[in-house]
Enzyme design. Structure first.
Site, short mmCIF file in Angstrom:
data_model
loop_
_atom_site.label_atom_id
_atom_site.label_comp_id
_atom_site.label_asym_id
_atom_site.label_seq_id
_atom_site.Cartn_x
_atom_site.Cartn_y
_atom_site.Cartn_z
N TYR A 157 -2.61 -2.33 -10.58
CA TYR A 157 -2.63 -2.25 -9.11
C TYR A 157 -1.74 -3.33 -8.49
O TYR A 157 -0.93 -3.06 -7.60
CB TYR A 157 -4.08 -2.35 -8.62
CG TYR A 157 -4.19 -2.38 -7.11
CD1 TYR A 157 -4.03 -1.22 -6.36
CD2 TYR A 157 -4.43 -3.58 -6.43
CE1 TYR A 157 -4.11 -1.25 -4.96
CE2 TYR A 157 -4.52 -3.62 -5.05
CZ TYR A 157 -4.35 -2.45 -4.32
OH TYR A 157 -4.42 -2.49 -2.95
N TYR A 165 -4.62 3.44 8.04
CA TYR A 165 -6.01 2.97 8.00
C TYR A 165 -6.71 3.19 9.33
O TYR A 165 -6.59 4.24 9.93
CB TYR A 165 -6.08 1.49 7.56
CG TYR A 165 -5.31 1.29 6.29
CD1 TYR A 165 -5.81 1.81 5.10
CD2 TYR A 165 -4.08 0.68 6.26
CE1 TYR A 165 -5.10 1.70 3.92
CE2 TYR A 165 -3.37 0.56 5.09
CZ TYR A 165 -3.89 1.07 3.93
OH TYR A 165 -3.19 0.97 2.78
N SER A 212 0.80 -1.24 0.00
CA SER A 212 0.00 0.00 0.00
C SER A 212 0.83 1.28 0.00
O SER A 212 0.28 2.35 -0.28
CB SER A 212 -0.93 0.02 1.20
OG SER A 212 -2.02 -0.83 0.96
N LYS A 236 0.66 3.34 -3.05
CA LYS A 236 -0.49 4.23 -3.33
C LYS A 236 -0.06 5.69 -3.30
O LYS A 236 -0.68 6.53 -3.95
CB LYS A 236 -1.61 3.97 -2.31
CG LYS A 236 -2.25 2.57 -2.46
CD LYS A 236 -3.14 2.25 -1.28
CE LYS A 236 -3.75 0.85 -1.42
NZ LYS A 236 -4.40 0.39 -0.17
N VAL A 292 1.24 -3.91 3.69
CA VAL A 292 1.21 -5.25 4.30
C VAL A 292 2.48 -6.07 4.03
O VAL A 292 2.63 -7.17 4.56
CB VAL A 292 -0.04 -6.08 3.91
CG1 VAL A 292 -1.30 -5.53 4.55
CG2 VAL A 292 -0.18 -6.22 2.41
#
Ligand code: DON
Length: 305
Positions: A189, A241, A61, A64, A259
């Site tokens: 992605y 998050y 992530s 991103k 992760v």
């Protein structure tokens, strides 16, 4: 500093046993949960490292941030934030629940999986091949390493176990929040999540954001000041998050987790930090990595939040 980092890693390594490696992507499940490393880049343009700082892992992530920076630079903030929100969420990073329940069906922020998929769909490239080439080229600039590559086994593993991300993408398309070829988009992605880095590249990225978009070595402007600030604000509020609030209280530095076990942190004007520890808590954040950041923040008086 070097000594401090080695000591911190040694002190925090035991904390890793309270976490577990990501198992929903089989390739990530192979990681050694006791690994822990840290790199710090300071304004003297020196890297300091401790523990498994040079062990390669996938960005997941954290990637991103790269495509979000690219989207904001190419399309402008207004356009990007018409399509994704800028608010934190109390739900897990791959949750589908709110997307259906809340209108408009717009991902709450660009750092959750649904938001990242929409961001990739906005990028003005004709197909997955040119899209990932652009992401890789930006990754090279923002990570200070032009040889950034996709780790094929992780990419394949992620693609083969992608039910949740596929659900998110197809749902988003069904409500008109995402356009284009879903398979092609998912492919980009998975590839961007599988970009291989070490904590050193994360420390570089952290420093670029800490310096409001300036390359710490060449002095070149890599991002508009406003883009770097938007990224830092989203990191501070959404970067870990549903663990972002607790992290802000304990550590107080804008950061983004993945992760794969990485976390990048940006101390405005002062420092870029990259940590790696594949043992995660229930929210997908590195337990050892967070412990190192908490101690480093306290000892270096780095808190900005
Ligand atoms: O899409 C996924 O589930 C992973 N490739 C990335 C998720 C992730 O890194 C969340 N971070 N803590």
């Amino acid at each position: 500093m070097q000594e401090l980092l080695c000591r911190l890693v040694a002190e925090c390594r035991d904390e890793c046993s309270s976490g577990g490696v990501a198992s929903y992507i089989p390739e990530l499940a192979k990681a050694d949960p006791r690994m822990l490393g840290v790199s710090v880049l300071t304004t003297e343009r020196t890297f300091f490292q401790g523990g498994d700082a040079s062990f390669p892992f996938t960005m997941q992530s954290i990637s991103k941030l790269i495509s979000l920076a690219l989207a904001i630079e190419e399309l402008g903030e207004d356009h990007v934030f018409e399509r994704v929100g800028m608010d934190p969420t109390a739900d897990p990073f791959n949750s589908i629940m709110r997307l259906e329940m809340v209108r408009p069906h717009r991902p709450q922020n660009p750092l959750i999986n649904a938001g990242a998929l929409v961001i990739l769909s906005l990028l003005p490239y004709r197909d997955g091949k040119t899209r990932i080439a652009a992401v890789l080229s930006w990754a090279g600039r923002l990570l200070g390493n032009n040889a950034i590559a996709v780790h094929e086994p992780t990419y394949v593993s992620e693609k083969n176990t992608s039910d949740r991300n596929r659900s998110l993408a197809f749902f988003l398309r069904s409500v008109g929040s995402l356009k284009g070829d879903v398979e092609d988009l998912l492919d980009t992605y998975f590839r961007q999540c599988s970009m291989l880095v070490t904590t050193k590249e994360l420390a570089f990225l952290g420093m670029v954001l800490a310096l409001d978009g300036i390359d710490p070595f060449s002095g070149e402007r890599l991002l508009r000041r406003s883009t770097a600030r938007v990224l830092r604000a989203l990191m501070a509020t959404c970067g870990l998050y549903d663990g972002s609030g607790e992290f802000a209280v304990r550590v107080g530095i804008p950061a983004k987790s993945g992760v794969g076990g990485g976390i990048v942190a940006a101390v405005p004007g002062r420092m870029g930090i990259g940590v790696f520890g594949p043992a995660l808590d229930g929210k997908g954040n590195s337990v050892g990595g967070m412990a190192v950041l908490e101690h480093l923040s306290a000892r270096g008086n780095l808190r900005v939040l």
